[in-house]
Scaffold this active site. Structure first.
Site, PDB file in Angstrom:
ATOM      1  N   TYR A   1      -8.013  14.169   0.600  1.00 13.72           N
ATOM      2  CA  TYR A   1      -7.098  15.023  -0.150  1.00 13.72           C
ATOM      3  C   TYR A   1      -7.843  15.633  -1.362  1.00 13.72           C
ATOM      4  CZ  TYR A   1      -3.814  12.999   3.088  1.00 13.72           C
ATOM      5  OH  TYR A   1      -3.200  12.614   4.247  1.00 13.72           O
TER       6      TYR A   1
ATOM      7  N   ALA B   1       2.276   8.538  -1.602  1.00 12.01           N
ATOM      8  CA  ALA B   1       1.636   9.685  -2.242  1.00 12.01           C
ATOM      9  C   ALA B   1       2.744  10.623  -2.724  1.00 12.01           C
ATOM     10  CB  ALA B   1       0.735  10.402  -1.244  1.00 12.01           C
TER      11      ALA B   1
ATOM     12  N   GLY C   1      -0.690  -2.600   3.990  1.00 12.85           N
ATOM     13  CA  GLY C   1       0.053  -1.429   4.429  1.00 12.85           C
ATOM     14  C   GLY C   1       0.944  -1.739   5.619  1.00 12.85           C
ATOM     15  N   ARG C   2       0.414  -1.463   6.822  1.00 19.71           N
ATOM     16  CA  ARG C   2       1.268  -1.533   8.016  1.00 19.71           C
ATOM     17  C   ARG C   2       1.938  -2.881   8.223  1.00 19.71           C
ATOM     18  NH1 ARG C   2      -3.397   0.619  11.637  1.00 19.71           N
ATOM     19  NH2 ARG C   2      -4.430  -0.481   9.933  1.00 19.71           N
TER      20      ARG C   2
ATOM     21  N   CYS D   1       3.373   7.144   2.915  1.00 22.66           N
ATOM     22  CA  CYS D   1       4.271   8.287   3.024  1.00 22.66           C
ATOM     23  C   CYS D   1       5.367   7.992   4.029  1.00 22.66           C
ATOM     24  CB  CYS D   1       3.512   9.512   3.515  1.00 22.66           C
ATOM     25  SG  CYS D   1       2.520  10.287   2.253  1.00 22.66           S
TER      26      CYS D   1
ATOM     27  N   SER E   1       0.845  -1.197   0.000  1.00 21.53           N
ATOM     28  CA  SER E   1       0.000   0.000   0.000  1.00 21.53           C
ATOM     29  C   SER E   1       0.882   1.249   0.000  1.00 21.53           C
ATOM     30  CB  SER E   1      -0.890  -0.008   1.248  1.00 21.53           C
ATOM     31  OG  SER E   1      -2.032   0.786   1.060  1.00 21.53           O
TER      32      SER E   1
HETATM   33  C1  FNR Z   1      -0.561   5.474   5.010  1.00 21.34           C
HETATM   34  N1  FNR Z   1      -1.628   5.463   4.104  1.00 21.34           N
HETATM   35  C2  FNR Z   1      -1.508   6.114   2.903  1.00 21.34           C
HETATM   36  N2  FNR Z   1      -2.484   6.000   1.949  1.00 21.34           N
HETATM   37  C3  FNR Z   1      -2.323   6.535   0.730  1.00 21.34           C
HETATM   38  O1  FNR Z   1      -3.209   6.387  -0.113  1.00 21.34           O
HETATM   39  N3  FNR Z   1      -1.185   7.223   0.421  1.00 21.34           N
HETATM   40  C4  FNR Z   1      -0.183   7.407   1.319  1.00 21.34           C
HETATM   41  O2  FNR Z   1       0.853   7.981   0.991  1.00 21.34           O
HETATM   42  C5  FNR Z   1      -0.364   6.886   2.623  1.00 21.34           C
HETATM   43  N4  FNR Z   1       0.578   7.060   3.595  1.00 21.34           N
HETATM   44  C6  FNR Z   1       0.550   6.295   4.743  1.00 21.34           C
HETATM   45  C7  FNR Z   1       1.639   6.293   5.611  1.00 21.34           C
HETATM   46  C8  FNR Z   1       1.647   5.456   6.712  1.00 21.34           C
HETATM   47  C9  FNR Z   1       2.837   5.440   7.618  1.00 21.34           C
HETATM   48  C10 FNR Z   1       0.535   4.617   6.973  1.00 21.34           C
HETATM   49  C11 FNR Z   1       0.519   3.669   8.147  1.00 21.34           C
HETATM   50  C12 FNR Z   1      -0.547   4.658   6.143  1.00 21.34           C
HETATM   51  C13 FNR Z   1      -2.743   4.520   4.297  1.00 21.34           C
HETATM   52  C14 FNR Z   1      -2.314   3.112   3.860  1.00 21.34           C
HETATM   53  O3  FNR Z   1      -1.963   3.057   2.496  1.00 21.34           O
HETATM   54  C15 FNR Z   1      -3.423   2.085   4.133  1.00 21.34           C
HETATM   55  O4  FNR Z   1      -4.534   2.418   3.326  1.00 21.34           O
HETATM   56  C16 FNR Z   1      -3.852   2.045   5.591  1.00 21.34           C
HETATM   57  O5  FNR Z   1      -2.713   1.997   6.443  1.00 21.34           O
HETATM   58  C17 FNR Z   1      -4.731   0.832   5.894  1.00 21.34           C
HETATM   59  O6  FNR Z   1      -4.066  -0.366   5.528  1.00 21.34           O
HETATM   60  P1  FNR Z   1      -3.305  -1.311   6.599  1.00 21.34           P
HETATM   61  O7  FNR Z   1      -2.171  -0.503   7.146  1.00 21.34           O
HETATM   62  O8  FNR Z   1      -4.314  -1.641   7.661  1.00 21.34           O
HETATM   63  O9  FNR Z   1      -2.861  -2.488   5.812  1.00 21.34           O
END
Ligand code: FNR
Length: 364
Positions: free
Chosen positions: A185, A60, A331-332, A26, A23
């Site tokens: 956004y 992003a 993601g995480r 940032c 995912s």
């Molecule tokens: C994010 N998320 C995020 N989403 C996105 O569309 N663009 C981005 O740049 C970011 N940046 C970002 C940074 C960090 C440190 C985190 C933890 C999350 C959201 C991420 O892509 C995801 O949609 C959510 O974290 C939910 O998924 P997980 O983490 O439960 O697998």
């Protein structure tokens, strides 16, 4: 035969070797406030490719400087940015993964401090005026950043910035582009009646509020090669049932409109438009139900990615097998375990269906 986590996904001429996507996340790790990538970005992205993810999506990446969430965000507003990202995309491809880039503009949620610095709005000289559909700043707990309603000229500039960013992303070697229209956004701010109070062609009804996203999508599709996939990330719902807001039904309708414009996959996330949002759950697979609805209720056969609370191999595999989504977006868990996909292959007894780096063959 139905697909599972290790069935390649073919979109246009690109084959994503498995259904695991990193995912976009940032890293807030540019050093010179110039949006240029650092060793951190390279290491972060390439190590997830080493870990077996079929698609590694960049964070992003701002299409213009005022579209950054924080001053430390990655950007792609000049050729220098594209050149600086080329080594990273090459290294991701070298590992057999597909490099993707999320093209973004933070709108009224720009000009804030980094999460580990409190996310406060930057209101002094280090900050900048943000742009949005209406002159209503995001209600941060600790203040607000001046926000200007976009003129039609601003709108044309933003469309042009997304188009130019996509051209540069191609030069940088990315194979998938994703337009970020989620999480409150800029593009989501136009979609949602919570933030869009315009009375011109870019506001009002569904048609008006979706106009900017449709224009951006068409502009990107024009320059993004016909044999390469285009994704759009949306927030399926604003999670604001107490007021007029963006709903899952809107998302299903939008998915069909975007598919008609040449979008290959809808990346289904949620929320972010307003701090009053009520998230029903943040447990395992908490947004899967929206992905499933977009997949099953849209008339087009646009592919769908599910994201949110996917942390185990079994969960990701079941998502694909049960047809609730075409891509498991993690993601995480990828921050905890860069080798999520390799571990998933190990746990599901599918190591024969994933490329294990030769250097690691004694571990998997
Ligand atoms: C994010 N998320 C995020 N989403 C996105 O569309 N663009 C981005 O740049 C970011 N940046 C970002 C940074 C960090 C440190 C985190 C933890 C999350 C959201 C991420 O892509 C995801 O949609 C959510 O974290 C939910 O998924 P997980 O983490 O439960 O697998």
């Amino acid at each position: 035969m139905s697909a599972d986590l290790f069935t390649p996904l073919e979109l246009r001429s690109i084959e994503i070797p498995n259904r695991v996507m990193v995912s976009p996340m940032c890293q807030y790790s540019c050093e010179g406030l110039d949006g240029l990538p650092t060793d951190w970005h390279h290491t972060h992205l390439v190590s997830r490719a080493v870990g077996g993810a079929g698609l590694v999506m960049s964070e992003a990446t701002a299409v213009e400087p005022r579209g950054r969430i924080t001053p430390y965000d990655l950007g792609i507003w000049s050729d220098e940015h594209a050149d600086a990202l080329a080594d990273t995309t090459a290294a991701i491809r070298e590992q057999g993964s597909v490099p993707g880039i999320q093209l973004a503009h933070a709108g009224r949620k720009a000009s804030t401090m980094r999460p580990w610095e409190g996310r406060d709005p930057i209101t002094g000289d280090d900050g900048w005026e943000t742009i949005a559909p209406s002159a209503e700043p995001y209600p941060h707990e600790t203040g607000e950043v001046p926000t200007r309603a976009m003129t039609e000229a601003d709108i044309a500039d933003v469309v042009a910035a997304f188009r130019a960013a996509a051209e540069r992303a191609l030069d940088a070697g990315f194979e998938v582009a994703e337009v970020h229209s989620a999480h409150g956004y800029l593009l989501h701010e136009f979609l949602s009646p919570v933030t869009n109070h315009r009375d011109d062609a870019y506001g009002g009804d569904f048609e008006g509020r979706t106009r900017l996203l449709r224009e951006v999508t068409s502009a990107v599709r024009e320059v993004w090669p016909g044999d390469q996939p285009l994704f759009v990330r949306i927030s399926a719902t604003d999670w604001l049932p107490d007021r007029e807001s963006w709903t899952v039904a809107d998302s299903i309708r939008l998915a069909d409109d975007l598919a008609a414009l040449g979008v290959d996959l809808i990346d289904v996330s949620g929320g972010g438009i307003h701090p009053d949002q009520q998230i029903p759950s943040t447990g395992p697979g908490y947004q899967e139900r929206y992905a499933r609805r977009v997949k099953q209720e849209s008339e087009s056969d646009v592919a769908v990615g599910a994201v949110g609370g996917i942390t185990t191999a079994e969960q990701a595999d079941a998502l694909i097998k049960n047809g609730r989504g075409d891509l498991a977006i993690v993601g995480r868990e990828h921050l905890r375990d860069p080798y999520f996909a390799l571990h998933a292959a190990q746990q599901l007894d599918r190591l024969a269906d994933i490329e294990v780096p030769v250097q690691y063959h004694r571990a998997f």
